[in-house]
Design a protein around this motif. Structure first.
Motif, short mmCIF file in Angstrom:
data_model
loop_
_atom_site.label_atom_id
_atom_site.label_comp_id
_atom_site.label_asym_id
_atom_site.label_seq_id
_atom_site.Cartn_x
_atom_site.Cartn_y
_atom_site.Cartn_z
N VAL A 1 11.12 17.39 -8.18
CA VAL A 1 12.29 16.67 -7.65
C VAL A 1 11.88 15.73 -6.52
N LEU A 2 11.04 16.21 -5.61
CA LEU A 2 10.56 15.35 -4.54
C LEU A 2 9.81 14.16 -5.12
N GLY A 3 9.02 14.40 -6.15
CA GLY A 3 8.28 13.31 -6.80
C GLY A 3 9.19 12.23 -7.36
N VAL A 4 10.29 12.64 -8.00
CA VAL A 4 11.25 11.67 -8.53
C VAL A 4 11.83 10.83 -7.39
N THR B 1 0.84 -1.20 0.00
CA THR B 1 0.00 0.00 0.00
C THR B 1 0.88 1.26 0.00
N LEU B 2 1.95 1.25 0.78
CA LEU B 2 2.87 2.38 0.80
C LEU B 2 3.52 2.55 -0.56
N ARG B 3 3.92 1.48 -1.19
CA ARG B 3 4.52 1.56 -2.53
C ARG B 3 3.55 2.19 -3.53
N ILE B 4 2.29 1.76 -3.49
CA ILE B 4 1.28 2.32 -4.40
C ILE B 4 1.11 3.82 -4.14
N ALA B 5 1.06 4.20 -2.86
CA ALA B 5 0.92 5.62 -2.51
C ALA B 5 2.12 6.42 -2.99
N LEU B 6 3.33 5.87 -2.81
CA LEU B 6 4.54 6.56 -3.25
C LEU B 6 4.56 6.75 -4.76
N ILE B 7 4.14 5.74 -5.48
CA ILE B 7 4.09 5.85 -6.94
C ILE B 7 3.06 6.89 -7.36
N ALA B 8 1.88 6.85 -6.76
CA ALA B 8 0.83 7.81 -7.11
C ALA B 8 1.26 9.24 -6.80
N LEU C 1 11.63 6.75 -6.66
CA LEU C 1 12.78 5.90 -6.35
C LEU C 1 12.59 5.18 -5.02
N ALA C 2 12.02 5.87 -4.04
CA ALA C 2 11.79 5.26 -2.72
C ALA C 2 10.77 4.13 -2.79
N ALA C 3 9.89 4.17 -3.78
CA ALA C 3 8.86 3.13 -3.89
C ALA C 3 9.47 1.75 -4.14
N ARG C 4 10.69 1.71 -4.63
CA ARG C 4 11.35 0.42 -4.86
C ARG C 4 11.63 -0.32 -3.56
N ALA C 5 11.99 0.45 -2.53
CA ALA C 5 12.33 -0.16 -1.22
C ALA C 5 11.98 0.84 -0.12
N PRO C 6 10.69 0.98 0.18
CA PRO C 6 10.27 1.99 1.16
C PRO C 6 10.95 1.89 2.52
N ALA C 7 11.23 0.68 2.98
CA ALA C 7 11.85 0.52 4.30
C ALA C 7 13.22 1.17 4.37
N GLY D 1 4.32 10.31 -6.26
CA GLY D 1 5.49 10.62 -7.07
C GLY D 1 5.13 11.06 -8.47
N ILE D 2 4.19 10.38 -9.09
CA ILE D 2 3.77 10.75 -10.45
C ILE D 2 3.09 12.11 -10.44
#
Length: 129
Positions: free
Chosen positions: A55-58, A9-16, A62-68, A18-19
């Motif tokens: 820049v924050l979005g990019v 869920t965090l990865r999905i949120a980060l991608i959304a 990148l963080a969505a790959r490994a949120p931890a 981020g885009i």
């Protein structure tokens, strides 16, 4: 597929987020300037803030790959979005010309901040025993 998996869920949120931060904010300022810009318009400020969010979005993408491994960045994105939205809320309450922002960037930033902060909690592991 476990949709309630906190990491997923965090990865999905980060991608959304981020885009949207990377390529979505500029179109929003064109489609609904009253909801996503402040008056009087200041081109230099608008370019600066859009570049900063891009820049924050990019980095969120990148963080969505490994949120931890990027909890502090995600925390910064959450807190800065939340505080940004709350400061704008106070400003809009004081300036009647900015009331459209109550339905645009203010709730968007507060929601992004809250979602990232809630989802950015470390996974709880069962105690060994």
């Amino acid at each position: 597929m476990d949709i309630l998996n906190p990491d997923k869920t965090l990865r999905i949120a980060l991608i959304a987020v981020g885009i949207v931060y990377t390529v979505g904010l500029y179109p929003l300022t064109l489609i609904w300037p009253d909801g996503f810009m402040w008056m009087p318009r200041q081109a230099e400020y608008e370019q600066m803030i859009l570049a900063t969010f891009a820049v924050l979005g990019v980095f969120l993408l990148l963080a969505a790959r490994a949120p931890a491994e990027h909890r502090s960045l995600i925390g910064f994105a959450g807190w800065s979005s939340l505080v940004h939205g709350l400061v704008m809320l106070v400003q809009a309450l004081r300036d009647p010309m900015e009331q459209a922002n109550f339905f645009g960037d203010i709730p968007a930033l507060i929601a992004v901040g809250a979602v990232l902060l809630v989802l950015n909690r470390p996974a709880v592991t069962p105690a060994a025993g």
